[in-house]
Design a protein around this motif. Structure first.
Motif: not given
Length: 114
Positions: A102-114
């Motif tokens: 989940l934390m890895r997905e959060a990192q990716q979400w952050s990259r994708d969404n600024g």
């Protein structure tokens, strides 16, 4: 495991659970009165919606059973820093790496969404 954004139908239950858990933590730590909780709820969930820039990610197994959730948002005025308000893995799913994923997905979400 698959991760998806929370749906509008799931959001009211998420808000109720998250704010109840927050209130319990505040009581344990000697926090403020119930009015503060109402103010916090309206701040983070104006009109019962997520604040702009906030995201709640839901983790599920291949059969659609809930494994956990993660709530995150930009920190302060900067969009360069994200803050994880909550990460929770269901008791039956703990110790299997789902929180880390989940934390890895959060990192990716952050990259994708600024």
């Amino acid at each position: 495991m698959r991760v998806r954004p929370i749906t509008d139908d799931e959001l009211p239950d998420f808000i109720a659970i998250s704010m109840r858990e927050y209130a319990e933590q505040m009581r344990t730590m000697g926090g403020g009165p119930a009015e503060d909780l109402d103010r916090q709820t309206e701040h983070y969930f104006p009109g019962g919606r997520l604040s702009p820039g906030h995201a709640v990610l839901i983790a599920e197994d291949d059969e659609g059973h809930r494994l956990g959730r993660l709530w995150m948002a930009p920190r302060g005025e900067s969009t360069d820093v994200a803050f994880v308000y909550e990460v929770q893995v269901e008791e039956h799913a703990r110790g299997k790496g789902y929180g880390r994923q989940l934390m890895r997905e959060a990192q990716q979400w952050s990259r994708d969404n600024g």
